[in-house]
Design a protein around this motif. Structure first.
Motif, PDB file in Angstrom:
ATOM      1  N   ASP A 110       0.823  -1.207   0.000  1.00  0.00           N
ATOM      2  CA  ASP A 110       0.000   0.000   0.000  1.00  0.00           C
ATOM      3  C   ASP A 110       0.858   1.259   0.000  1.00  0.00           C
ATOM      4  OD1 ASP A 110       0.905  -0.492   2.599  1.00  0.00           O
ATOM      5  OD2 ASP A 110      -1.064  -0.307   3.534  1.00  0.00           O
ATOM      6  N   VAL A 111       1.948   1.249   0.734  1.00  0.00           N
ATOM      7  CA  VAL A 111       2.761   2.460   0.830  1.00  0.00           C
ATOM      8  C   VAL A 111       3.635   2.642  -0.405  1.00  0.00           C
ATOM      9  CG1 VAL A 111       4.659   1.403   2.148  1.00  0.00           C
ATOM     10  CG2 VAL A 111       4.161   3.835   2.426  1.00  0.00           C
ATOM     11  N   ASN A 112       4.101   1.573  -1.037  1.00  0.00           N
ATOM     12  CA  ASN A 112       4.819   1.715  -2.299  1.00  0.00           C
ATOM     13  C   ASN A 112       3.892   2.274  -3.375  1.00  0.00           C
ATOM     14  OD1 ASN A 112       7.573   1.286  -2.351  1.00  0.00           O
ATOM     15  ND2 ASN A 112       7.477  -0.795  -3.135  1.00  0.00           N
ATOM     16  N   VAL A 113       2.649   1.814  -3.366  1.00  0.00           N
ATOM     17  CA  VAL A 113       1.686   2.291  -4.348  1.00  0.00           C
ATOM     18  C   VAL A 113       1.332   3.759  -4.096  1.00  0.00           C
ATOM     19  CG1 VAL A 113      -0.729   2.018  -5.055  1.00  0.00           C
ATOM     20  CG2 VAL A 113       0.771   0.052  -5.018  1.00  0.00           C
ATOM     21  N   ALA A 114       1.243   4.157  -2.831  1.00  0.00           N
ATOM     22  CA  ALA A 114       1.032   5.578  -2.527  1.00  0.00           C
ATOM     23  C   ALA A 114       2.215   6.411  -3.022  1.00  0.00           C
ATOM     24  CB  ALA A 114       0.827   5.772  -1.029  1.00  0.00           C
ATOM     25  N   VAL A 287      -4.787   6.202  -6.540  1.00  0.00           N
ATOM     26  CA  VAL A 287      -4.216   6.713  -7.787  1.00  0.00           C
ATOM     27  C   VAL A 287      -2.974   5.902  -8.170  1.00  0.00           C
ATOM     28  CG1 VAL A 287      -3.018   8.693  -8.833  1.00  0.00           C
ATOM     29  CG2 VAL A 287      -5.163   9.034  -7.578  1.00  0.00           C
ATOM     30  N   GLY A 288      -2.157   5.570  -7.183  1.00  0.00           N
ATOM     31  CA  GLY A 288      -0.983   4.745  -7.455  1.00  0.00           C
ATOM     32  C   GLY A 288      -1.352   3.345  -7.912  1.00  0.00           C
ATOM     33  N   ALA A 289      -2.418   2.784  -7.353  1.00  0.00           N
ATOM     34  CA  ALA A 289      -2.870   1.455  -7.784  1.00  0.00           C
ATOM     35  C   ALA A 289      -3.306   1.479  -9.243  1.00  0.00           C
ATOM     36  CB  ALA A 289      -4.004   0.978  -6.887  1.00  0.00           C
ATOM     37  N   VAL A 290      -3.991   2.540  -9.646  1.00  0.00           N
ATOM     38  CA  VAL A 290      -4.365   2.691 -11.054  1.00  0.00           C
ATOM     39  C   VAL A 290      -3.118   2.792 -11.917  1.00  0.00           C
ATOM     40  CG1 VAL A 290      -5.385   4.305 -12.702  1.00  0.00           C
ATOM     41  CG2 VAL A 290      -6.658   3.665 -10.646  1.00  0.00           C
TER      42      VAL A 290
END
Length: 313
Positions: A110-114, A287-290
């Motif tokens: 989750d934090v890498n994606v953020a 947004v990072g996950a997208v």
């Protein structure tokens, strides 16, 4: 929205809620839904329904709480590891979504994606080395190093570093079930709740926030010297308190003690640029996950994964 145009899905899979989103080919979010995190079966089924109602789906990106196996090709890729979240240890997050939706699925923490969201569309845009620290229920760090998300043996677990703990000033033993008084055990929202007897959002005691700023500043100093990021974004629920970041910046200047000098920020004005809040506010993760999903497009020849392997489109 053109019914025939493919969309890209993203999930910010947190321990309290899953935020699901779809976006167009340019990454602009079109629709979102918040799903409470309950049992794995119920939560995953609700996410599948959200995306099934918004086909055609081209790819899906997931940023999940961890620890999680993020190594493509590993037999346990996409499986949560020793998470303290009840009922979720050893749960495979990727396979049921891939099977139900029939699309490529990319996964990271989750934090890498953020960090990816802020790097692509927020406070880290244009930087080659950038870090995102979340201070919420837990503590974590995601990092972009040389234009790629940082991985290694597994993924960064910065919340479990050791920071100085003075038991006279702070007799709290720590809340981490694995390490007691690691950074997360001392500075997370859960640690604040246990130490002070109420959630961080209901804490007005200046001494509570002075202590919290001390731990966060120590963490930022360690991150600065270890990775040398060009900017550090501090997000998460605890970081929303208006007194925290100004106190962290002031304490960091003292802790750094002028070493090593330029280009490390050496004054209050530069420090405001160096340690800042997220530009995307609460949307950094989804947004990072997208963006993770968009990286799975056939025309994307390079994937944001390891240092030096960042996709540019």
């Amino acid at each position: 929205m053109d019914a025939a145009a493919p969309v890209y899905g993203g999930i910010e899979a947190g321990g309290t809620k899953w935020v699901c989103a779809v976006a167009d080919a340019g990454g602009d979010v079109l629709a979102t839904e918040v799903i409470p995190t309950s049992t794995p079966e119920t939560t995953i089924r609700a996410a599948v329904r959200f995306f099934e109602d918004r086909r055609p789906l081209a790819a899906l990106g997931i940023g999940t709480f961890g620890p999680v196996d993020v190594r493509p090709g590993s037999p346990t890729y996409g499986r949560l590891l020793a998470t303290p979240k009840p009922g979720w240890a050893n749960v495979d997050v990727v396979s049921p979504l891939r099977a139900a939706l029939g699309v490529p699925v990319r996964l990271d923490t989750d934090v890498n994606v953020a960090a990816l969201g802020e790097w692509r569309r927020g406070a880290g845009a244009g930087l080659g080395t950038f870090a995102y620290m979340t201070v919420g229920t837990g503590v974590g760090v995601g990092a972009v190093v040389n234009d790629g998300l940082l991985h290694g043996l597994l993924h960064p677990e910065f919340g479990h570093i050791r920071v100085p703990h003075d038991p006279v000033r702070d007799p709290f033993a720590g809340s981490c079930p694995f390490h007691g008084d690691c950074l997360e055990g001392l500075a997370s929202g859960e640690a604040m709740r246990r130490r002070w007897g109420r959630p961080a959002e209901h804490l007005d005691d200046p001494s509570a926030w002075e202590l919290e700023a001390e731990y966060v500043a120590l963490a930022v100093m360690n991150l600065t010297y270890a990775l040398s990021p060009e900017r550090i974004v501090v997000g998460g629920g605890v970081a929303k308190h208006p007194a925290l970041l100004p106190a962290v910046r002031a304490r960091l200047l003292t802790l750094a003690a002028g070493y090593p000098g330029a280009p490390v920020p050496a004054g209050p004005a530069a420090m405001e640029e160096y340690v800042t809040g997220p530009s995307l506010c609460d949307r950094s993760g989804v947004v990072g996950a997208v963006e993770l999903a968009r990286a799975a497009r056939p025309e994307s020849t390079v994937f944001c994964d390891a240092p030096g392997n960042a996709r540019r489109d």
